[in-house]
Scaffold this motif. Structure first.
Motif, PDB file in Angstrom:
ATOM      1  N   ASP A 139       0.867  -1.184   0.000  1.00  0.00           N
ATOM      2  CA  ASP A 139       0.000   0.000   0.000  1.00  0.00           C
ATOM      3  C   ASP A 139       0.901   1.230   0.000  1.00  0.00           C
ATOM      4  O   ASP A 139       1.450   1.617   1.021  1.00  0.00           O
ATOM      5  CB  ASP A 139      -0.912  -0.016   1.227  1.00  0.00           C
ATOM      6  N   ASP A 157      -5.890  -4.031  10.256  1.00  0.00           N
ATOM      7  CA  ASP A 157      -4.614  -4.581  10.695  1.00  0.00           C
ATOM      8  C   ASP A 157      -4.563  -6.092  10.463  1.00  0.00           C
ATOM      9  O   ASP A 157      -5.590  -6.759  10.442  1.00  0.00           O
ATOM     10  CB  ASP A 157      -4.399  -4.286  12.180  1.00  0.00           C
ATOM     11  N   ASP A 176       3.479  -1.988   4.096  1.00  0.00           N
ATOM     12  CA  ASP A 176       3.123  -0.607   4.444  1.00  0.00           C
ATOM     13  C   ASP A 176       4.137   0.367   3.865  1.00  0.00           C
ATOM     14  O   ASP A 176       5.225   0.548   4.396  1.00  0.00           O
ATOM     15  CB  ASP A 176       3.049  -0.443   5.968  1.00  0.00           C
ATOM     16  N   LYS A 198       2.693   3.441   2.823  1.00  0.00           N
ATOM     17  CA  LYS A 198       1.704   4.503   2.623  1.00  0.00           C
ATOM     18  C   LYS A 198       2.306   5.890   2.856  1.00  0.00           C
ATOM     19  O   LYS A 198       2.853   6.172   3.923  1.00  0.00           O
ATOM     20  CB  LYS A 198       0.516   4.282   3.554  1.00  0.00           C
TER      21      LYS A 198
END
Length: 334
Positions: free
Chosen positions: A97, A106, A112, A114
């Motif tokens: 992401d 979660d 991750d 982001k």
């Protein structure tokens, strides 16, 4: 020196010189990248970066923005085309992401990276700050660092992001000095009226741009989080002497950005296919790149990488396993 050794090995296999065509070029390139006459493809990986784009709100896509996060969940559930092809060819798949406009729960097997919940629209202003653009490069490289630590030496990259063909087309237009009309395509399936609207919006965005030609400035103004994390990942892979499988239009624009930062990346790049997007054909020509496949794909996700990977295996296998004229006691040509 390794190049000359490889050429001798390839030319002395039991075949007329050059008769395996692009597979011979591929075997040579892989040997050069891995710096060995006996290359092995180890722990192949494919990374799909996903993010949303503010320009999608201007009507440049046939699909609404929420499809980005829906497709991310589809990747995680194993139901997308890239899942199918990665399973088929035993390629490890990782989804990251980079900036989807959604809060995922979660515990999902989701990387991750982001930066924010999507970029701003670049129609009237920059998509992101230069600091965010540089953070994208850093986060993309961090993904590769973790994968390289697992012994991987061959990696491909895909993307998911509604509106990302618009971001890619503008970057291509400005970096290659080509008319935007030569760089855009139907993306997710625009009709003629929608395609004309897309062209007009992107022409206006370019006209509104008052910045310079610095690559970091252009990437920040028109880029996407997933596109730039892919750029950083490619640069990171090249630093670690990995084979980089380049997918279709979006991925090749990410490569174009990486090339603008460090031209040495060209030595590591294998261009997997020529997509159905019109701009991709022009971009490959601009880069003097020879794609392995032409299958009229326009899906993204890294699907072209997964489909081309068996050709890399074949190139390595013939180099390592095919008999030479001497070992097979076959008379070579005069």
């Amino acid at each position: 020196m390794i190049t000359e050794y490889l050429k001798v090995l390839i030319d002395n296999k039991t075949k007329p010189p050059g008769s395996l065509g692009m597979l011979e070029d591929l075997a040579l390139q892989i040997g050069e990248i891995l710096e060995t006459t006996n290359p092995q493809l180890i722990n192949p990986h494919l990374v799909v970066f996903a993010a949303d784009h503010g320009i999608a709100r201007e009507g440049v896509s046939a699909f609404p923005q929420e499809v980005t996060r829906q497709m991310v969940l589809n990747f995680l559930n194993g139901g997308a085309a890239i899942n199918v092809f990665c399973r088929q060819h035993a390629i490890n798949l990782q989804v990251v992401d980079a900036g989807v406009n959604y809060d995922f729960e979660d515990g999902l097997p989701l990387g991750d990276g982001k930066i924010a919940k999507g970029t701003a629209s670049f129609l009237d202003g920059q998509a992101m700050t230069i600091a965010q653009a540089k953070l994208c490069l850093l986060k993309g490289e961090e993904v590769v660092v973790e994968i390289a630590a697992k012994g991987c030496n061959v990696i491909g990259f895909g993307e998911m992001g509604i509106g990302n063909t618009s971001s890619a087309a503008v970057l291509m237009s400005l970096l290659c000095d080509l008319p935007i009309a030569d760089c855009i395509g139907r993306g997710t399936g625009l009709n003629d009226i929608q395609l004309l609207k897309k062209q007009q919006i992107l022409e206006q965005a370019i006209a509104n741009y008052k910045g310079g030609s610095d690559i970091y400035e252009l990437m920040a103004y028109f880029g996407g989080f997933e596109l730039l994390e892919m750029t950083g990942a490619m640069l990171g892979a090249a630093k670690r002497k990995m084979i980089i499988m380049v997918d279709g239009f979006i991925a090749t624009v990410a490569y174009l950005c990486a090339y603008g930062i460090d031209q040495r990346i060209k030595n590591n790049a294998v261009f997997c296919h020529e997509s159905e997007e019109k701009g991709h054909r022009y971009l490959l020509s601009y880069l003097d790149a020879k794609p392995l496949l032409r299958l009229n794909l326009r899906l993204g996700e890294g699907t072209g990488c997964a489909l081309a990977y068996p050709l890399l295996k074949s190139a390595v296998n013939f180099l390592n396993e095919m008999a030479s004229f001497q070992s097979a006691e076959i008379t070579n040509k005069s």
